[in-house]
Design an enzyme around this catalytic site. Structure first.
Site, PDB file in Angstrom:
ATOM      1  N   ARG A 109       0.864  -1.189   0.000  1.00  0.00           N
ATOM      2  CA  ARG A 109       0.000   0.000   0.000  1.00  0.00           C
ATOM      3  C   ARG A 109       0.901   1.240   0.000  1.00  0.00           C
ATOM      4  NH1 ARG A 109      -2.604   3.200   4.574  1.00  0.00           N
ATOM      5  NH2 ARG A 109      -3.984   4.550   3.408  1.00  0.00           N
ATOM      6  N   GLU A 151      -3.840   0.111   8.017  1.00  0.00           N
ATOM      7  CA  GLU A 151      -2.659   0.459   8.825  1.00  0.00           C
ATOM      8  C   GLU A 151      -2.840  -0.105  10.218  1.00  0.00           C
ATOM      9  OE1 GLU A 151      -1.603   4.609   9.168  1.00  0.00           O
ATOM     10  OE2 GLU A 151      -1.896   4.945   7.016  1.00  0.00           O
ATOM     11  N   GLU A 154      -7.444   8.908   5.954  1.00  0.00           N
ATOM     12  CA  GLU A 154      -7.725   9.554   7.235  1.00  0.00           C
ATOM     13  C   GLU A 154      -8.205  11.005   7.082  1.00  0.00           C
ATOM     14  OE1 GLU A 154      -4.236   9.030   9.698  1.00  0.00           O
ATOM     15  OE2 GLU A 154      -4.470   6.869   9.754  1.00  0.00           O
ATOM     16  N   HIS A 195      -2.693  11.077   0.599  1.00  0.00           N
ATOM     17  CA  HIS A 195      -2.196  10.843   1.964  1.00  0.00           C
ATOM     18  C   HIS A 195      -1.579  12.163   2.440  1.00  0.00           C
ATOM     19  CE1 HIS A 195      -0.916   7.474   4.879  1.00  0.00           C
ATOM     20  NE2 HIS A 195      -0.515   8.597   5.450  1.00  0.00           N
ATOM     21  N   ASN A 205      -7.702   2.307   9.639  1.00  0.00           N
ATOM     22  CA  ASN A 205      -6.390   2.381  10.293  1.00  0.00           C
ATOM     23  C   ASN A 205      -6.631   2.353  11.788  1.00  0.00           C
ATOM     24  OD1 ASN A 205      -5.472   2.731   7.719  1.00  0.00           O
ATOM     25  ND2 ASN A 205      -4.885   4.873   7.954  1.00  0.00           N
ATOM     26  N   TYR A 211      -4.895   2.010  15.687  1.00  0.00           N
ATOM     27  CA  TYR A 211      -3.700   2.029  16.534  1.00  0.00           C
ATOM     28  C   TYR A 211      -4.017   1.820  18.002  1.00  0.00           C
ATOM     29  CZ  TYR A 211      -1.100   3.442  12.452  1.00  0.00           C
ATOM     30  OH  TYR A 211      -0.521   3.439  11.207  1.00  0.00           O
TER      31      TYR A 211
HETATM   32  O1  IFM Z   1       2.392   7.664  10.070  1.00  0.00           O
HETATM   33  C1  IFM Z   1       1.003   7.743  10.178  1.00  0.00           C
HETATM   34  C2  IFM Z   1       0.336   7.551   8.824  1.00  0.00           C
HETATM   35  O2  IFM Z   1       0.817   8.462   7.885  1.00  0.00           O
HETATM   36  C3  IFM Z   1      -1.143   7.733   8.947  1.00  0.00           C
HETATM   37  N1  IFM Z   1      -1.685   6.922  10.003  1.00  0.00           N
HETATM   38  C4  IFM Z   1      -1.034   6.939  11.279  1.00  0.00           C
HETATM   39  C5  IFM Z   1       0.455   6.710  11.119  1.00  0.00           C
HETATM   40  C6  IFM Z   1       1.153   6.725  12.484  1.00  0.00           C
HETATM   41  O3  IFM Z   1       0.952   7.945  13.129  1.00  0.00           O
END
Ligand code: IFM
Length: 450
Positions: free
Chosen positions: A83, A352, A172, A127, A298, A300
């Site tokens: 990606r 992500e 995002e 992006h 994405n 985290y």
């Molecule tokens: O590095 C970033 C990415 O560009 C977009 N999503 C979160 C990642 C980590 O902060």
């Protein structure tokens, strides 16, 4: 070689997307090479105090000049997908009008190089690196940028679309709207809630109009968008914290999911915005709610919210990554189950997931990032749990292939499964790269056994 973290044991479909991800501004460098124009991030990096280590993307990982070696590196991991994003100002320096042949050639070589190595190409159009020339005309705050983006999307599809597995419009939108235009900690550094709501709307509208146009042009890639999402939890059982968490869920999750999948903005967030609400014109919401071939997420961490705004991740008692984000893999399963419950979701791809860790320990000549191996194992396990519970999971992509420019944090935060020495620009696979290869090898074996 030292032993590595256990591999997740769930069964995944043979055609599951397994990949690694990057983004143009974070790795390419070559900021002015071969006719590339400046982006909003090139400008933002020049603002005093904007980037923690006062760095910029001028060189980054110099991926632009190391393409073939980096493609070999991706192939060596055993994943089936990559990606990446296209830098709009590299291919269309002013964001409208003339195209830059050298920039287009670069992405042509990238896509062909992936296919030649048996890898699927998953392309993101935006992006975050909007051409600075468009920012000077108002950027995403201005409705004209919507049509410029549609034209850009059509140009990229015309050139590369026949070889892409998926194409995402935006990565995002919450980050571009909220961090870029409300808190102003990301490019372009605007601080206005009203601007942020206009930006979110124009991003969503440009997504919908692009999907219409790309399909009318005969799209062959599967079309989607990528959202950053988290389950939002109240810090305490109090009614005030519950209300704050509900509103935050509206701003982070429903503000994007509702228009995309239900054709309406959530009422509670509209009420909170009041006069700062989005500049919606007749037909906009229908245009936004185009059918999605897939949706990227994405993930985290979770978000914990208190009405006072005083919650600190250290209070949660969970281990933190170097970003200060809680490691909370079950939140990924929770999020996926919730989305399946509340929306008619298309196939979902985790576009992500990964962690920043200090990466200081070398063992047997290998960077022993066992914390990252454990992070990946637990989150892939969480995806497997969601799949087993009936969520239409279609893929999982690690952030990131290699250490890179982590936006306002500069180069200090390392997310890569491949280490980058920013002096020599040498790439060295970490233990997590070996872990991923081992996991991929087992997946291939399971797929071959049927
Ligand atoms: O590095 C970033 C990415 O560009 C977009 N999503 C979160 C990642 C980590 O902060």
């Amino acid at each position: 070689m030292s032993p590595i973290a256990p591999l997740p044991t769930q069964a995944f479909p043979a055609d599951f997307i397994w990949g690694v991800a990057t983004a143009a501004f974070q790795i390419e460098g070559a900021a002015t090479a071969d006719g590339k124009g400046p982006s909003v991030w090139d400008s933002f990096c020049r603002q005093p105090g904007a980037i923690a280590d006062a760095s910029n993307g001028d060189v980054a990982c110099d991926h632009y000049h190391r393409l073939e070696a980096d493609l070999d590196l991706i192939a060596s991991l055993g994943v089936n997908s990559y990606r990446f994003s296209v830098s709009w100002p590299r291919v269309q320096p002013l964001g409208q009008g003339a195209w830059n042949p050298a920039g287009l050639d670069f992405y042509e070589r990238l896509v062909d190089g992936l296919l030649a190595r048996g890898l699927q190409a998953h392309l993101t159009l935006n992006h975050w690196d909007l051409p600075q020339a468009l920012q000077q005309q108002g950027g995403w705050m201005h409705r004209d940028t919507v049509q410029h983006f549609v034209d850009y999307a059509r140009g990229i599809q015309a050139r590369l679309g026949d070889r892409l597995s998926t194409l995402a419009t935006h990565n995002e939108p919450w980050v571009m709207a909220t961090l870029g235009h409300e808190t102003g900690i990301f490019a372009p550094g605007v601080k206005s809630r009203r601007s942020a709501s206009a930006v979110a709307h124009h991003l969503l509208l440009s997504h919908g109009l692009s999907l219409q146009a790309l399909r009318a042009d005969g799209a062959r890639a599967r079309l989607g968008i990528v959202l950053n999402q988290s389950p939002v939890q109240p810090a305490t059982p109090s009614a005030e914290d519950a209300a704050a968490a509900r509103l935050e869920d509206g701003k982070l999750v429903r503000w994007y999911m509702d228009p995309l999948l239900k054709g309406a903005y959530p009422e509670d967030v509209l009420a909170w915005l009041g006069d700062d609400g989005p500049p919606v014109q007749a037909g906009d919401l229908a245009a936004i709610a185009q059918p999605l071939d897939w949706l990227g997420l994405n993930y985290y961490s979770r978000a914990v919210v208190s009405a006072s705004g005083a919650w600190d991740a250290r209070q949660g008692g969970l281990p933190l990554t170097e970003m200060g984000w809680e490691i909370y893999p079950q939140g990924l399963t929770e999020l996926l189950l919730r989305l399946k419950r509340d929306y008619a979701v298309p196939p979902l791809v985790i576009t992500e997931n990964g962690g920043a860790f200090p990466d200081a320990t070398w063992h047997d000549g290998e960077l022993a990032d066992d914390d990252r191996c454990a992070y990946l194992a637990s989150h892939i396990g969480a995806v497997g749990d969601a799949l087993a519970a009936g969520v239409p999971m279609a893929g999982y992509i690690v952030w990131s292939l290699m250490d890179n420019f982590e936006w306002a944090s500069g180069y200090a935060k390392r997310f890569g499964i491949v280490h980058v020495d920013y002096q020599s620009l040498a790439r060295t696979p970490k233990r997590s790269a070996r872990w991923l290869s081992a996991f991929m090898a087992r997946q291939r074996l399971l797929a071959a056994r049927g």
